[in-house]
Design a protein around this motif. Structure first.
Motif, PDB file in Angstrom:
ATOM      1  N   THR A   8       0.842  -1.197   0.000  1.00  0.00           N
ATOM      2  CA  THR A   8       0.000   0.000   0.000  1.00  0.00           C
ATOM      3  C   THR A   8       0.882   1.253   0.000  1.00  0.00           C
ATOM      4  O   THR A   8       2.106   1.163   0.066  1.00  0.00           O
ATOM      5  CB  THR A   8      -1.006  -0.008   1.182  1.00  0.00           C
ATOM      6  OG1 THR A   8      -0.285   0.120   2.412  1.00  0.00           O
ATOM      7  CG2 THR A   8      -1.847  -1.267   1.197  1.00  0.00           C
ATOM      8  N   GLY A   9       0.201   2.404  -0.072  1.00  0.00           N
ATOM      9  CA  GLY A   9       0.909   3.651  -0.372  1.00  0.00           C
ATOM     10  C   GLY A   9       1.592   4.344   0.783  1.00  0.00           C
ATOM     11  O   GLY A   9       1.591   5.575   0.854  1.00  0.00           O
ATOM     12  N   ALA A  10       2.200   3.587   1.692  1.00  0.00           N
ATOM     13  CA  ALA A  10       3.050   4.207   2.712  1.00  0.00           C
ATOM     14  C   ALA A  10       4.464   4.293   2.161  1.00  0.00           C
ATOM     15  O   ALA A  10       4.828   3.548   1.238  1.00  0.00           O
ATOM     16  CB  ALA A  10       3.030   3.388   3.998  1.00  0.00           C
ATOM     17  N   SER A  11       5.248   5.168   2.742  1.00  0.00           N
ATOM     18  CA  SER A  11       6.653   5.219   2.367  1.00  0.00           C
ATOM     19  C   SER A  11       7.286   3.875   2.732  1.00  0.00           C
ATOM     20  O   SER A  11       6.826   3.187   3.645  1.00  0.00           O
ATOM     21  CB  SER A  11       7.321   6.364   3.137  1.00  0.00           C
ATOM     22  OG  SER A  11       8.617   6.555   2.654  1.00  0.00           O
ATOM     23  N   SER A  35      -1.478  -1.257  -4.441  1.00  0.00           N
ATOM     24  CA  SER A  35      -2.513  -0.214  -4.517  1.00  0.00           C
ATOM     25  C   SER A  35      -2.082   0.894  -5.474  1.00  0.00           C
ATOM     26  O   SER A  35      -0.893   1.029  -5.801  1.00  0.00           O
ATOM     27  CB  SER A  35      -2.794   0.372  -3.125  1.00  0.00           C
ATOM     28  OG  SER A  35      -1.765   1.261  -2.742  1.00  0.00           O
ATOM     29  N   ALA A  37      -2.009   4.019  -4.823  1.00  0.00           N
ATOM     30  CA  ALA A  37      -1.120   4.939  -4.090  1.00  0.00           C
ATOM     31  C   ALA A  37       0.282   4.346  -3.989  1.00  0.00           C
ATOM     32  O   ALA A  37       1.284   5.067  -4.094  1.00  0.00           O
ATOM     33  CB  ALA A  37      -1.692   5.222  -2.706  1.00  0.00           C
ATOM     34  N   ALA A  38       0.361   3.028  -3.802  1.00  0.00           N
ATOM     35  CA  ALA A  38       1.678   2.377  -3.713  1.00  0.00           C
ATOM     36  C   ALA A  38       2.433   2.532  -5.029  1.00  0.00           C
ATOM     37  O   ALA A  38       3.656   2.691  -5.045  1.00  0.00           O
ATOM     38  CB  ALA A  38       1.518   0.905  -3.356  1.00  0.00           C
ATOM     39  N   VAL A  41       3.863   5.982  -4.961  1.00  0.00           N
ATOM     40  CA  VAL A  41       5.008   6.061  -4.038  1.00  0.00           C
ATOM     41  C   VAL A  41       6.205   5.315  -4.637  1.00  0.00           C
ATOM     42  O   VAL A  41       7.348   5.788  -4.579  1.00  0.00           O
ATOM     43  CB  VAL A  41       4.630   5.502  -2.644  1.00  0.00           C
ATOM     44  CG1 VAL A  41       5.837   5.500  -1.724  1.00  0.00           C
ATOM     45  CG2 VAL A  41       3.498   6.311  -2.028  1.00  0.00           C
ATOM     46  N   GLN A  61      -6.062  -3.110  -7.522  1.00  0.00           N
ATOM     47  CA  GLN A  61      -6.702  -2.776  -6.240  1.00  0.00           C
ATOM     48  C   GLN A  61      -8.229  -2.807  -6.337  1.00  0.00           C
ATOM     49  O   GLN A  61      -8.923  -3.139  -5.381  1.00  0.00           O
ATOM     50  CB  GLN A  61      -6.232  -1.389  -5.798  1.00  0.00           C
ATOM     51  CG  GLN A  61      -6.746  -0.951  -4.448  1.00  0.00           C
ATOM     52  CD  GLN A  61      -6.162   0.380  -4.009  1.00  0.00           C
ATOM     53  OE1 GLN A  61      -5.594   1.105  -4.828  1.00  0.00           O
ATOM     54  NE2 GLN A  61      -6.288   0.712  -2.754  1.00  0.00           N
ATOM     55  N   SER A  84      -0.353   1.437   4.867  1.00  0.00           N
ATOM     56  CA  SER A  84      -0.684   2.851   5.123  1.00  0.00           C
ATOM     57  C   SER A  84      -1.692   2.946   6.269  1.00  0.00           C
ATOM     58  O   SER A  84      -2.413   1.972   6.565  1.00  0.00           O
ATOM     59  CB  SER A  84      -1.284   3.480   3.866  1.00  0.00           C
ATOM     60  OG  SER A  84      -2.606   3.007   3.699  1.00  0.00           O
ATOM     61  N   MET A  85      -1.755   4.111   6.862  1.00  0.00           N
ATOM     62  CA  MET A  85      -2.740   4.330   7.930  1.00  0.00           C
ATOM     63  C   MET A  85      -4.164   4.286   7.389  1.00  0.00           C
ATOM     64  O   MET A  85      -5.104   3.961   8.108  1.00  0.00           O
ATOM     65  CB  MET A  85      -2.467   5.659   8.645  1.00  0.00           C
ATOM     66  CG  MET A  85      -1.220   5.645   9.477  1.00  0.00           C
ATOM     67  SD  MET A  85      -1.242   4.307  10.712  1.00  0.00           S
ATOM     68  CE  MET A  85       0.035   3.234  10.085  1.00  0.00           C
ATOM     69  N   LYS A  86      -4.300   4.602   6.111  1.00  0.00           N
ATOM     70  CA  LYS A  86      -5.638   4.514   5.493  1.00  0.00           C
ATOM     71  C   LYS A  86      -6.085   3.052   5.448  1.00  0.00           C
ATOM     72  O   LYS A  86      -7.221   2.723   5.834  1.00  0.00           O
ATOM     73  CB  LYS A  86      -5.612   5.099   4.076  1.00  0.00           C
ATOM     74  CG  LYS A  86      -6.909   4.942   3.318  1.00  0.00           C
ATOM     75  CD  LYS A  86      -6.634   4.434   1.927  1.00  0.00           C
ATOM     76  CE  LYS A  86      -7.771   3.658   1.358  1.00  0.00           C
ATOM     77  NZ  LYS A  86      -7.474   3.084   0.055  1.00  0.00           N
ATOM     78  N   THR A  87      -5.204   2.171   5.015  1.00  0.00           N
ATOM     79  CA  THR A  87      -5.565   0.747   4.957  1.00  0.00           C
ATOM     80  C   THR A  87      -5.740   0.180   6.361  1.00  0.00           C
ATOM     81  O   THR A  87      -6.672  -0.601   6.616  1.00  0.00           O
ATOM     82  CB  THR A  87      -4.524  -0.040   4.125  1.00  0.00           C
ATOM     83  OG1 THR A  87      -4.676   0.355   2.750  1.00  0.00           O
ATOM     84  CG2 THR A  87      -4.710  -1.536   4.233  1.00  0.00           C
ATOM     85  N   ARG A 119       3.669   1.860   8.477  1.00  0.00           N
ATOM     86  CA  ARG A 119       4.771   2.841   8.338  1.00  0.00           C
ATOM     87  C   ARG A 119       4.154   4.230   8.387  1.00  0.00           C
ATOM     88  O   ARG A 119       3.501   4.676   7.447  1.00  0.00           O
ATOM     89  CB  ARG A 119       5.468   2.628   7.002  1.00  0.00           C
ATOM     90  CG  ARG A 119       6.943   2.973   6.864  1.00  0.00           C
ATOM     91  CD  ARG A 119       7.489   4.286   7.333  1.00  0.00           C
ATOM     92  NE  ARG A 119       6.770   5.493   7.009  1.00  0.00           N
ATOM     93  CZ  ARG A 119       7.115   6.717   7.414  1.00  0.00           C
ATOM     94  NH1 ARG A 119       8.159   6.929   8.156  1.00  0.00           N
ATOM     95  NH2 ARG A 119       6.393   7.771   7.086  1.00  0.00           N
ATOM     96  N   GLU A 120       4.339   4.871   9.498  1.00  0.00           N
ATOM     97  CA  GLU A 120       3.941   6.272   9.657  1.00  0.00           C
ATOM     98  C   GLU A 120       4.617   6.781  10.913  1.00  0.00           C
ATOM     99  O   GLU A 120       4.868   6.001  11.843  1.00  0.00           O
ATOM    100  CB  GLU A 120       2.405   6.395   9.783  1.00  0.00           C
ATOM    101  CG  GLU A 120       1.880   7.824   9.838  1.00  0.00           C
ATOM    102  CD  GLU A 120       2.385   8.682   8.693  1.00  0.00           C
ATOM    103  OE1 GLU A 120       3.511   9.213   8.786  1.00  0.00           O
ATOM    104  OE2 GLU A 120       1.654   8.834   7.700  1.00  0.00           O
TER     105      GLU A 120
END
Ligand SMILES: Cc1cc2nc3c(=O)[nH]c(=O)nc-3n(C[C@H](O)[C@H](O)[C@H](O)COP(=O)(O)O)c2cc1C
Length: 182
Positions: A8-11, A35, A37-38, A41, A61, A84-87, A119-120
């Motif tokens: 997913t789209g976290a760093s 995703s 977003a991923a 990124v 996705q 991600s925090m969204k997921t 990851r956040e």
């Protein structure tokens, strides 16, 4: 072994990519969802990435009709790395509007193994409460927080520490980092 891996789209999409490389070396069958977003990124952090060469099959996705969306599709475990925090929020609230959250929700409802690598930083109370909720539901929360006791010298050593920790959870042998006391 059959696994679902979601990126997913976290760093830190490199953690997901490295996990896929190691699983491929070990001939693990991997069903992959990256995703949107991923992908954004990854373009920024890694450049062009050929995800299909790193898995048995890649799903979009929004492919909510994919086999992974059903409990009748059996896998040994699912790993979301990075998450991600969204997921994480979607999983904690049971709001499954894409293949990643649905496949993870299926893992939870079927009592199967789910490993989430958030990851956040910093984390606010909603992030922490969502992660605690997942932990109470039996999800393994494995933050992308590398240790330093194995004396890393390169960024790759730090990445391999986290990937090694994921493999430990999956019961897959590896020598990605030197263990304490060895
Ligand atoms: C370059 C970049 C880095 C990001 N890093 C993070 C991060 O570390 N953690 C996080 O929770 N979200 C991060 N985001 C935001 C997520 O990509 C965004 O919330 C997205 O909606 C997540 O969707 P997904 O979970 O479907 O991949 C980042 C976005 C971009 C563009």
């Amino acid at each position: 072994m059959r696994l679902i891996v979601a990126i997913t789209g976290a760093s830190g999409v490199i953690y997901g990519k490295r996990l896929l490389e190691v699983l491929k070396e070990k001939n693990v069958e991997v069903f992959l969802v990256v995703s949107d977003a991923a992908r954004t990124v990854a373009e920024h952090e890694l450049g062009e990435t050929d995800w299909s060469s790193l898995s048995s099959k890649v799903f979009a996705q929004d492919d909510i009709g994919a086999p992974l969306a059903s409990g009748s599709f059996k896998v040994d475990a699912m790993v979301i790395v990075p998450a991600s925090m969204k997921t994480v929020g979607a999983l904690a609230s049971g709001y499954c509007d894409d293949l990643i959250s649905r496949a993870a929700d299926v893992q939870m409802k079927e009592g199967r193994r789910l490993i989430v690598v958030p990851r956040e930083t910093p984390l606010h109370a909603i992030h922490l409460e969502n992660l605690a909720k997942l932990s109470r539901l039996g999800v393994t929360v494995l933050p992308a927080m590398p240790g330093f006791y194995h004396k890393p010298e390169t960024v790759s050593d730090l990445i391999d520490f986290i990937v090694g920790k994921i493999l430990d959870q999956l019961g897959i042998e590896h020598d990605l980092f030197r263990r304490w006391g060895s």
